[in-house]
Design an enzyme around this catalytic site. Sequence first.
Site, PDB file in Angstrom:
ATOM      1  N   ASP A  66      -2.596   9.242 -10.775  1.00  0.00           N
ATOM      2  CA  ASP A  66      -2.717   7.805 -11.580  1.00  0.00           C
ATOM      3  C   ASP A  66      -1.285   7.705 -12.162  1.00  0.00           C
ATOM      4  O   ASP A  66      -0.985   6.312 -12.334  1.00  0.00           O
ATOM      5  CB  ASP A  66      -3.728   8.513 -12.718  1.00  0.00           C
ATOM      6  CG  ASP A  66      -5.068   8.457 -12.194  1.00  0.00           C
ATOM      7  OD1 ASP A  66      -5.334   7.773 -11.098  1.00  0.00           O
ATOM      8  OD2 ASP A  66      -5.843   8.858 -13.137  1.00  0.00           O
ATOM      9  N   GLU A 114      -4.679   2.493  -4.031  1.00  0.00           N
ATOM     10  CA  GLU A 114      -3.258   2.290  -4.109  1.00  0.00           C
ATOM     11  C   GLU A 114      -2.777   1.154  -3.465  1.00  0.00           C
ATOM     12  O   GLU A 114      -1.674   1.012  -3.007  1.00  0.00           O
ATOM     13  CB  GLU A 114      -2.760   3.499  -3.001  1.00  0.00           C
ATOM     14  CG  GLU A 114      -3.085   3.418  -1.845  1.00  0.00           C
ATOM     15  CD  GLU A 114      -4.362   4.136  -1.197  1.00  0.00           C
ATOM     16  OE1 GLU A 114      -4.708   4.519  -0.069  1.00  0.00           O
ATOM     17  OE2 GLU A 114      -5.335   4.109  -2.025  1.00  0.00           O
ATOM     18  N   HIS A 143      -5.580  14.197  -9.177  1.00  0.00           N
ATOM     19  CA  HIS A 143      -5.729  12.733  -9.404  1.00  0.00           C
ATOM     20  C   HIS A 143      -4.886  12.311 -10.678  1.00  0.00           C
ATOM     21  O   HIS A 143      -4.509  11.244 -10.771  1.00  0.00           O
ATOM     22  CB  HIS A 143      -7.202  12.494  -9.674  1.00  0.00           C
ATOM     23  CG  HIS A 143      -7.921  12.498  -8.449  1.00  0.00           C
ATOM     24  ND1 HIS A 143      -7.956  11.483  -7.431  1.00  0.00           N
ATOM     25  CD2 HIS A 143      -8.632  13.293  -7.645  1.00  0.00           C
ATOM     26  CE1 HIS A 143      -8.807  11.673  -6.444  1.00  0.00           C
ATOM     27  NE2 HIS A 143      -9.213  13.040  -6.563  1.00  0.00           N
ATOM     28  N   ASP A 163       0.780  -1.075  -0.082  1.00  0.00           N
ATOM     29  CA  ASP A 163      -0.050   0.113  -0.024  1.00  0.00           C
ATOM     30  C   ASP A 163       0.829   1.192  -0.162  1.00  0.00           C
ATOM     31  O   ASP A 163       1.811   1.339   0.682  1.00  0.00           O
ATOM     32  CB  ASP A 163      -1.033   0.015   1.263  1.00  0.00           C
ATOM     33  CG  ASP A 163      -1.911   1.108   1.232  1.00  0.00           C
ATOM     34  OD1 ASP A 163      -2.994   0.930   1.039  1.00  0.00           O
ATOM     35  OD2 ASP A 163      -1.433   2.244   1.504  1.00  0.00           O
ATOM     36  N   ASN A 171      -3.181  12.893  -4.143  1.00  0.00           N
ATOM     37  CA  ASN A 171      -4.279  13.351  -4.947  1.00  0.00           C
ATOM     38  C   ASN A 171      -4.811  14.638  -4.450  1.00  0.00           C
ATOM     39  O   ASN A 171      -5.176  15.462  -5.316  1.00  0.00           O
ATOM     40  CB  ASN A 171      -5.382  12.181  -4.770  1.00  0.00           C
ATOM     41  CG  ASN A 171      -5.196  11.057  -5.399  1.00  0.00           C
ATOM     42  OD1 ASN A 171      -4.526  10.824  -6.448  1.00  0.00           O
ATOM     43  ND2 ASN A 171      -5.719   9.764  -5.173  1.00  0.00           N
TER      44      ASN A 171
END
Length: 394
Positions: A280, A303, A276, A263, A271
């Site tokens: 990404d 994530e 975002h 994670d 973000n």
Amino acid sequence: MEWASAAFGAFLGIAGVVGAGALALYPLVRRSYLVWGALRMAFFAAMALALLLTSAPLLPDFGLDGLRLSEIALSLGVACTGPFLATYIEKHITLGQHRRHLWYILPLGLFAAVATPLGERLPIFHQFHDFALLLATFLLASGLWAAVRRGSRVAQIQAVGWAPLILLGIGAFSYEFFVREDLPYWQVAVLAGLTLDLLVTFAGIIRNFGQIMLERDRAVANIEAAEQMMHIDPLTNIANRRGLEHHFVHAPGKRPVGLALIDCDHFKQINDNFGHDMGDRVLAAVAQALKGHDLFEARLGGEEFVVLIYSDDWQNLAETARRRITHAVRMAVPEMPNAVTASAGLTAIAASDTLGSALKRADRALYAAKEGGRNRSLALTEFRPDKAPLFEVA
């Protein structure tokens, strides 16, 4: 007469090959026109055989001479021609009533076959026979022309093989209907026309078979591609949860030795602070960092990533993959001001484990890694979910 016997024999051979070929293709494509086509060939072959044996003493005594038997076989062959064309023309070609009219040829041909022996006692049935076949010929010509005008490739091919027979049928049946005599040498003309018919029809059937198989292969490929896309995460281009589950259960070879649940640390801040789009890009870089020999990587969502490890040195491989994340993100997203780190929960996979049970243990280890300060890997040393101790992977 030897040349005539040779011609009849050649025709019988062609009809047999074409008919057998049509039947052989039927189990592969399941198209009814192949059955109707094979029946056509069988009746036309019977017609040729009856003509060949007309003067031979071996001809069975059915109360009819070979000429009448050949007329019956010809009528039955014509009867099958209508359904053959009706089912052979592409389904997307709109023929309207013409396709239905092609089916009318079946009862007309059967009636003509029945009228042939009746004509031996009642001559009027000879005219009924000729009129039925003449009408069948007009219906066939009308349906074929309608299909050609609508762009049917099948009809265009058949028109080449059937044009001589249609013209011969109109001429011969009209002559016999009005003159009440057989057209001279009609047998030779019919056999010549049927030979062209069989060759062209068989070529068309082979072409159609190839096209059907090509379309089927494309459909199968599209289905397989769609199924594969269902297993791929579109953002990172690695397996999604569905793909992970499928790989865990169905992948050939040995089972994975270990599992890492990884994670990204503080990903929400990425973000929130950078948008975002940059988030990404970070996720895509993380996915690339997790790729390696003896590893199968997947994105669970958000994530969270999972790596299945196929090596006895699974803990070190998992830790190496986790540490690559920071460098991979720095190279792929150089404008990111802060170093991106990740935490991982590791667990060995027992023979009795399901993916779900292994993920639960890895999730417990991941939670501990987060609580312990992040940017580290923690592994469960045992498979008892309640009492298994944790240790940090160096």
